[in-house]
Design a protein around this motif. Sequence first.
Motif, PDB file in Angstrom:
ATOM      1  N   THR A 335       0.943  -1.274  -0.178  1.00  0.00           N
ATOM      2  CA  THR A 335      -0.022   0.058   0.067  1.00  0.00           C
ATOM      3  C   THR A 335       0.923   1.306   0.119  1.00  0.00           C
ATOM      4  O   THR A 335       2.258   0.920   0.354  1.00  0.00           O
ATOM      5  CB  THR A 335      -1.082  -0.095   1.118  1.00  0.00           C
ATOM      6  N   ALA A 336       0.169   2.419  -0.398  1.00  0.00           N
ATOM      7  CA  ALA A 336       1.154   3.559  -0.476  1.00  0.00           C
ATOM      8  C   ALA A 336       1.267   3.938   1.330  1.00  0.00           C
ATOM      9  O   ALA A 336       0.444   3.965   2.015  1.00  0.00           O
ATOM     10  CB  ALA A 336       0.210   4.736  -0.960  1.00  0.00           C
ATOM     11  N   ASP A 337       2.253   4.543   1.359  1.00  0.00           N
ATOM     12  CA  ASP A 337       2.917   4.910   2.620  1.00  0.00           C
ATOM     13  C   ASP A 337       2.942   4.009   3.642  1.00  0.00           C
ATOM     14  O   ASP A 337       2.162   4.171   4.837  1.00  0.00           O
ATOM     15  CB  ASP A 337       2.128   6.263   3.145  1.00  0.00           C
ATOM     16  N   GLU A 338       3.482   2.836   3.260  1.00  0.00           N
ATOM     17  CA  GLU A 338       3.441   1.587   3.956  1.00  0.00           C
ATOM     18  C   GLU A 338       4.198   1.908   5.363  1.00  0.00           C
ATOM     19  O   GLU A 338       5.185   2.654   5.475  1.00  0.00           O
ATOM     20  CB  GLU A 338       4.165   0.596   3.326  1.00  0.00           C
ATOM     21  N   PHE A 339       3.698   1.182   6.509  1.00  0.00           N
ATOM     22  CA  PHE A 339       4.488   1.469   7.832  1.00  0.00           C
ATOM     23  C   PHE A 339       4.142   0.279   8.658  1.00  0.00           C
ATOM     24  O   PHE A 339       3.435  -0.557   8.358  1.00  0.00           O
ATOM     25  CB  PHE A 339       3.715   2.781   8.320  1.00  0.00           C
ATOM     26  N   ILE A 340       4.844   0.175   9.752  1.00  0.00           N
ATOM     27  CA  ILE A 340       4.941  -0.834  10.778  1.00  0.00           C
ATOM     28  C   ILE A 340       4.921  -0.040  12.141  1.00  0.00           C
ATOM     29  O   ILE A 340       5.667   0.959  12.320  1.00  0.00           O
ATOM     30  CB  ILE A 340       6.122  -1.930  10.752  1.00  0.00           C
ATOM     31  N   TYR A 341       4.220  -0.378  13.127  1.00  0.00           N
ATOM     32  CA  TYR A 341       4.314   0.160  14.427  1.00  0.00           C
ATOM     33  C   TYR A 341       5.526  -0.337  15.206  1.00  0.00           C
ATOM     34  O   TYR A 341       5.855  -1.631  15.087  1.00  0.00           O
ATOM     35  CB  TYR A 341       3.081  -0.283  15.258  1.00  0.00           C
ATOM     36  N   ILE A 342       6.196   0.595  15.744  1.00  0.00           N
ATOM     37  CA  ILE A 342       7.424   0.143  16.744  1.00  0.00           C
ATOM     38  C   ILE A 342       6.956  -0.816  17.526  1.00  0.00           C
ATOM     39  O   ILE A 342       7.697  -1.822  17.579  1.00  0.00           O
ATOM     40  CB  ILE A 342       8.003   1.207  17.243  1.00  0.00           C
ATOM     41  N   HIS A 343       5.824  -1.063  18.354  1.00  0.00           N
ATOM     42  CA  HIS A 343       5.396  -1.891  19.230  1.00  0.00           C
ATOM     43  C   HIS A 343       5.400  -3.291  18.458  1.00  0.00           C
ATOM     44  O   HIS A 343       5.353  -4.174  19.174  1.00  0.00           O
ATOM     45  CB  HIS A 343       4.053  -1.334  19.873  1.00  0.00           C
ATOM     46  N   GLU A 344       4.946  -3.416  17.140  1.00  0.00           N
ATOM     47  CA  GLU A 344       4.764  -4.510  16.586  1.00  0.00           C
ATOM     48  C   GLU A 344       6.198  -5.296  16.485  1.00  0.00           C
ATOM     49  O   GLU A 344       6.222  -6.335  16.454  1.00  0.00           O
ATOM     50  CB  GLU A 344       4.195  -4.464  15.145  1.00  0.00           C
ATOM     51  N   ILE A 345       7.442  -4.532  16.206  1.00  0.00           N
ATOM     52  CA  ILE A 345       8.558  -5.043  16.007  1.00  0.00           C
ATOM     53  C   ILE A 345       8.947  -5.481  17.435  1.00  0.00           C
ATOM     54  O   ILE A 345       9.372  -6.679  17.495  1.00  0.00           O
ATOM     55  CB  ILE A 345       9.632  -3.920  15.771  1.00  0.00           C
ATOM     56  N   GLU A 346       8.558  -4.783  18.651  1.00  0.00           N
ATOM     57  CA  GLU A 346       8.866  -5.441  19.850  1.00  0.00           C
ATOM     58  C   GLU A 346       8.254  -6.569  20.268  1.00  0.00           C
ATOM     59  O   GLU A 346       8.812  -7.677  20.733  1.00  0.00           O
ATOM     60  CB  GLU A 346       8.689  -4.278  20.760  1.00  0.00           C
ATOM     61  N   GLU A 347       6.878  -6.607  19.999  1.00  0.00           N
ATOM     62  CA  GLU A 347       6.055  -7.775  20.250  1.00  0.00           C
ATOM     63  C   GLU A 347       6.729  -9.040  19.355  1.00  0.00           C
ATOM     64  O   GLU A 347       6.481 -10.283  19.742  1.00  0.00           O
ATOM     65  CB  GLU A 347       4.713  -7.724  19.769  1.00  0.00           C
ATOM     66  N   GLY A 348       7.058  -8.800  18.067  1.00  0.00           N
ATOM     67  CA  GLY A 348       7.466  -9.892  17.290  1.00  0.00           C
ATOM     68  C   GLY A 348       8.996 -10.680  17.664  1.00  0.00           C
ATOM     69  O   GLY A 348       8.798 -11.603  17.610  1.00  0.00           O
ATOM     70  N   ILE A 349       9.819  -9.453  18.212  1.00  0.00           N
ATOM     71  CA  ILE A 349      10.906 -10.221  18.891  1.00  0.00           C
ATOM     72  C   ILE A 349      10.661 -11.071  20.031  1.00  0.00           C
ATOM     73  O   ILE A 349      10.896 -12.294  20.187  1.00  0.00           O
ATOM     74  CB  ILE A 349      11.847  -9.032  19.109  1.00  0.00           C
ATOM     75  N   GLU A 350       9.605 -10.648  20.980  1.00  0.00           N
ATOM     76  CA  GLU A 350       9.262 -11.227  22.136  1.00  0.00           C
ATOM     77  C   GLU A 350       8.845 -12.587  21.806  1.00  0.00           C
ATOM     78  O   GLU A 350       8.916 -13.516  22.331  1.00  0.00           O
ATOM     79  CB  GLU A 350       8.156 -10.385  22.969  1.00  0.00           C
ATOM     80  N   ILE A 351       7.599 -12.626  20.975  1.00  0.00           N
ATOM     81  CA  ILE A 351       6.634 -13.836  20.727  1.00  0.00           C
ATOM     82  C   ILE A 351       7.621 -14.828  19.928  1.00  0.00           C
ATOM     83  O   ILE A 351       7.494 -16.074  20.161  1.00  0.00           O
ATOM     84  CB  ILE A 351       5.618 -13.582  19.819  1.00  0.00           C
ATOM     85  N   TYR A 352       8.450 -14.221  18.871  1.00  0.00           N
ATOM     86  CA  TYR A 352       9.465 -15.480  18.346  1.00  0.00           C
ATOM     87  C   TYR A 352      10.069 -16.210  19.512  1.00  0.00           C
ATOM     88  O   TYR A 352      10.240 -17.588  19.445  1.00  0.00           O
ATOM     89  CB  TYR A 352      10.152 -14.775  17.240  1.00  0.00           C
ATOM     90  N   ILE A 353      10.717 -15.458  20.264  1.00  0.00           N
ATOM     91  CA  ILE A 353      11.645 -16.098  21.073  1.00  0.00           C
ATOM     92  C   ILE A 353      10.889 -16.889  22.304  1.00  0.00           C
ATOM     93  O   ILE A 353      11.309 -17.980  22.569  1.00  0.00           O
ATOM     94  CB  ILE A 353      12.400 -14.862  22.143  1.00  0.00           C
ATOM     95  N   ARG A 354       9.635 -16.307  22.808  1.00  0.00           N
ATOM     96  CA  ARG A 354       8.947 -17.148  23.521  1.00  0.00           C
ATOM     97  C   ARG A 354       8.478 -18.380  23.177  1.00  0.00           C
ATOM     98  O   ARG A 354       8.632 -19.535  23.661  1.00  0.00           O
ATOM     99  CB  ARG A 354       7.781 -16.330  24.014  1.00  0.00           C
ATOM    100  N   ILE A 355       8.223 -18.715  21.668  1.00  0.00           N
ATOM    101  CA  ILE A 355       7.741 -19.942  21.161  1.00  0.00           C
ATOM    102  C   ILE A 355       8.895 -20.755  21.138  1.00  0.00           C
ATOM    103  O   ILE A 355       8.833 -21.788  21.201  1.00  0.00           O
ATOM    104  CB  ILE A 355       7.026 -19.670  19.798  1.00  0.00           C
ATOM    105  N   LEU A 356      10.090 -20.255  20.547  1.00  0.00           N
ATOM    106  CA  LEU A 356      11.219 -20.909  20.321  1.00  0.00           C
ATOM    107  C   LEU A 356      11.985 -21.353  21.492  1.00  0.00           C
ATOM    108  O   LEU A 356      12.476 -22.476  21.558  1.00  0.00           O
ATOM    109  CB  LEU A 356      12.291 -20.053  19.465  1.00  0.00           C
ATOM    110  N   GLU A 357      11.832 -20.755  22.506  1.00  0.00           N
ATOM    111  CA  GLU A 357      12.363 -21.172  23.877  1.00  0.00           C
ATOM    112  C   GLU A 357      11.635 -22.703  24.337  1.00  0.00           C
ATOM    113  O   GLU A 357      12.167 -23.385  25.049  1.00  0.00           O
ATOM    114  CB  GLU A 357      12.218 -20.385  24.987  1.00  0.00           C
ATOM    115  N   LYS A 358      10.444 -22.502  23.852  1.00  0.00           N
ATOM    116  CA  LYS A 358       9.532 -23.788  23.950  1.00  0.00           C
ATOM    117  C   LYS A 358       9.931 -25.130  22.986  1.00  0.00           C
ATOM    118  O   LYS A 358       9.869 -26.238  23.538  1.00  0.00           O
ATOM    119  CB  LYS A 358       8.153 -23.719  24.014  1.00  0.00           C
ATOM    120  N   VAL A 359      10.557 -24.644  22.000  1.00  0.00           N
ATOM    121  CA  VAL A 359      10.881 -25.713  21.047  1.00  0.00           C
ATOM    122  C   VAL A 359      12.359 -26.157  20.849  1.00  0.00           C
ATOM    123  O   VAL A 359      12.671 -27.298  20.889  1.00  0.00           O
ATOM    124  CB  VAL A 359      10.361 -25.238  19.507  1.00  0.00           C
TER     125      VAL A 359
END
Length: 360
Positions: A335-359
Motif C-alpha cells: 500500500t501507499a505510505d507503508e508502515f509498521i508500528y514500533i510496538h509490533e517489532i517489539e512484540e515480534g521479537i518477544e513472541i518469536y523468542i517465547r515460542i522458540l524457547e519452548k521448541v
Amino acid sequence: MQELKSVYNKEELLNNAVGLLKNLIEIPSFSKDEFNTSVEIENFFKKHQIPTKRFKNNIWAVNKHFDVFKPSILLNTHHDTVKPNKAYTLDPFIPIEKEGKLFGLGSNDAGASLVSMAQVFLHFYDKEDLKYNLVIALTAEEEISGFDGIEALFPQLPNVELAIVGEPTQMNLAIAEKGLLVIDGEMKGTPSHAAHPNDDNSIVKCMEDLQNILAFKFPKVSEYLGEVKVTLSGIHAGVQHNVVPESCNFTLDVRVTDEYSNEEAFEIIQSQMKSTLTARSFRLNSSKIEMDHPFVKAGLEIGRTTYGSPTSSDQAIIPCTSVKIGPGDSRRSHTADEFIYIHEIEEGIEIYIRILEKVL
C-alpha cells in the motif's frame, strides 16, 4: 514485555531492529536488484561478530554451536520489495518515525519480520545444548516468486526440519496457505464479418465456458482455507468492431487449497472447460502444518491464534514443513505510505523468542 535472558537486553534488541530497518528502507531493493540490501545485512551480522554465507543475493548463517547431527529450524524472510505505487505521499526511501509508526517501503512487508528474526538469531546464537540448530536465511526475489531466492538456496541449507517464514500475520500462526496456479486459456472459433451470422463466435463460446468454470465448485473444501477460488483476471479478443475474431484469450488466477495439488486442480478445471488451457507453472503449491506440531502447540500455549492464509509467500517453494508468522498486518502490504508500528517489532521479537524457547 517479558524479560529476555540474553547477552542483549530487550531495549538493545529493539534498537538494533529499528536501526537496521531504517537502513534497509533507505536502500532500494526491488526483486532481482537486492545486492545493496544484502550487503547491509552482511554488515549487520559482521558488526555482531556472526559469520555469514552468501549465495547470490541470499545471506544466511548458522548458530555458533551448530551440530551436523541435529536437525535445523530455519528463520526465513525476504529483503526484496515491490516498487512503490503512485499513491505515495511520502518518500518511500526515507524512514520516518512518527506517532509510534515507522514509515517506508518494505517496512511491513517484510522488513519488520526480517529485523525481528535477526534479533531472535542474535538472542539464540551462542546458546548451547539446543535440541535443534538455528539457521537464518534472508533471501531475495520473494515478491516475484523468483528462482534465485529461497528455492535456489534451500539445497545448501543444513537438514531443515521446520521453516518459520516471516510475513505480516500480526504474530498469529498461518498454519495453512493457499497455492497459486495461473492459467492462460484460449477459445477458438470461426472468424467472420460481423454483419453475417456466425454460430462459432469465439467470444460467445468463451463467455459460456468461463461462466461454467466460475460457477463450478470443487468437491473438497479445506478445513483451514475453504474452497478453491477461481478468478477471471484478464480477457482479450478482437481488434476491430466489424470482425469476429478467430480466438478469445483469457487468464485465470486460481488459489488452490491444501486439498489439491496444483496439477490436480488444473486437471479438474480442464475437465470442466472446452477452451485450451496452459498452466504457467505448477511450482507454487499450497502448504499446511499440523495442529499438533510442537511449534504450533507452543504458539497456542502463549495465546496466539491460528488461521489459513489466502496470500502466497515463499512457503509455496519451501520443500519442508513450514509455518508463516511475523509482525505487521498483511492489509498494509504493497500500500501507499507503508508502515509498521514500533510496538509490533517489539512484540515480534518477544513472541518469536517465547515460542522458540519452548521448541529449541
